[in-house]
Write an enzyme that holds these catalytic residues in place. Structure first.
Site, PDB file in Angstrom:
ATOM      1  N   TYR A   1       0.846  -1.191   0.000  1.00 22.57           N
ATOM      2  CA  TYR A   1       0.000   0.000   0.000  1.00 22.57           C
ATOM      3  C   TYR A   1       0.885   1.247   0.000  1.00 22.57           C
ATOM      4  CZ  TYR A   1      -3.606  -3.289   1.680  1.00 22.57           C
ATOM      5  OH  TYR A   1      -4.471  -4.351   1.839  1.00 22.57           O
TER       6      TYR A   1
ATOM      7  N   GLY B   1     -17.975  -3.118   0.065  1.00 25.12           N
ATOM      8  CA  GLY B   1     -18.011  -3.214  -1.396  1.00 25.12           C
ATOM      9  C   GLY B   1     -17.381  -2.034  -2.106  1.00 25.12           C
TER      10      GLY B   1
END
Length: 323
Positions: free
Chosen positions: A56, A208
């Site tokens: 990341y 999501g």
């Protein structure tokens, strides 16, 4: 904030964790000050479980979490990080995957330096290396436990067979795969294995990629570098349909004086009872406002009728959440 034990013998963590990925990459421009404020506010709200990875921001996210670690009592937080993907720092593209013993040791030491700590609470294999047997990778990770550099081992993006094989080498504390109201494939594979073996389940993308928050519309535009521009659930041919499914979640949220995001997270936490496995979602945010909203999910008590109403949604979703 409730506390739970992650897996049979894992650490005690807050019932809801914080995914830190978006603080450095993938969801638009990063704001380091806002991210640090969010991390500190998470601690004030009782969140003790923080998730990062060396990929990341190509190390930047671990360094950010390391700055936060320097401001708290180390033994009051549980830090998880991951290794496996190797990226080119110039192009920022993926160069490959590594799970060989030499790299496992190198990656762990590099993560420890960036985090500014002498141990990692939970160390995940992020993505398996297809060239290296899972037993070899986990064996190398087990050596890190023996050395005191790592306290617990985890796996991410692995199927049920590999989870079994890995657990036979060294006890696995947690599996981090995608799981949400809209993504439920693991309920027939990885989740039952975790329940059987006493492994905790840490759902990533529990909202999501924001779709389950109800905050987006068919006309929403994402900034440069936002991963959702490459996710088919947000594509023009699918998003209108998927947004109609959110209406069902919204109706339940209204009945509980809650938000759709809180319902989606509360649903995941109820899966601990349904499937007999400790489930600790790690919704990601770099914004104090959304953090507080997410934390409120622990106070939303869904009924059996609510669960039945939500049950059919995943099968009706158009597109995938992959990029």
């Amino acid at each position: 904030m409730r506390k739970v034990t992650l897996g049979t013998s894992g650490p005690e963590v807050s019932a809801l964790g914080l995914g830190c990925m978006g603080m450095s990459e993938f969801y638009g421009a990063a704001d380091r000050d806002e991210s640090l404020a969010t991390l500190e506010r998470a601690g004030e709200l009782g969140i003790t479980f923080f998730d990062t990875a060396d990929t990341y921001g190509i190390g930047a996210n671990e360094s950010l979490v390391g700055d936060f670690l320097g401001r708290v009592q180390r033994d009051e937080v549980v830090i998880s990080t991951k290794f496996g993907p190797v990226r080119d720092p110039e192009t920022r593209g993926l160069k490959g995957l590594r799970g060989d013993a030499e790299y496992v040791a190198q990656a762990c030491d590099a993560s420890l330096r960036r985090l500014g700590t002498d141990y990692i609470d939970l160390y995940y294999l992020h993505v398996p290396d297809p060239k290296v047997p899972i037993e070899e990778t986990v064996g190398a990770m087990a050596e890190l436990v023996k050395a005191g550099k790592v306290r617990h081992l985890g796996l991410s993006n692995l199927d049920a067979a590999k989870i079994r094989a890995a657990h036979a080498v060294h006890p696995i504390t947690a599996v981090q795969n995608e799981w949400s109201l809209f993504t439920r494939e693991d309920e027939q594979s990885a989740v039952p294995v975790c329940a059987e073996l006493g492994i905790g389940y840490v759902p990533n993308c529990p909202l999501g990629r924001g779709l389950l928050t109800g905050a987006y519309s068919a006309t929403s535009e994402f900034g440069e570098g936002d991963v959702r521009t490459r996710v088919s659930r947000f594509a023009a041919e699918n998003v209108d349909h998927n947004l109609t499914l959110i209406k069902t979640v919204t109706a339940i949220a209204d009945a509980h004086n809650a938000t759709t995001a809180q319902v989606a997270l509360a649903w995941l936490m109820r899966q601990s009872e349904v499937h007999g496995v400790t489930v600790v979602p790690i919704p990601g945010t770099a914004n104090v406002k959304w953090l507080a909203e997410n934390a409120g999910a622990v106070d939303v008590n869904l009924t059996d009728e609510d669960l039945a109403t939500l049950e059919p949604l995943a099968a009706q979703v158009a597109g995938t959440n992959r990029h």
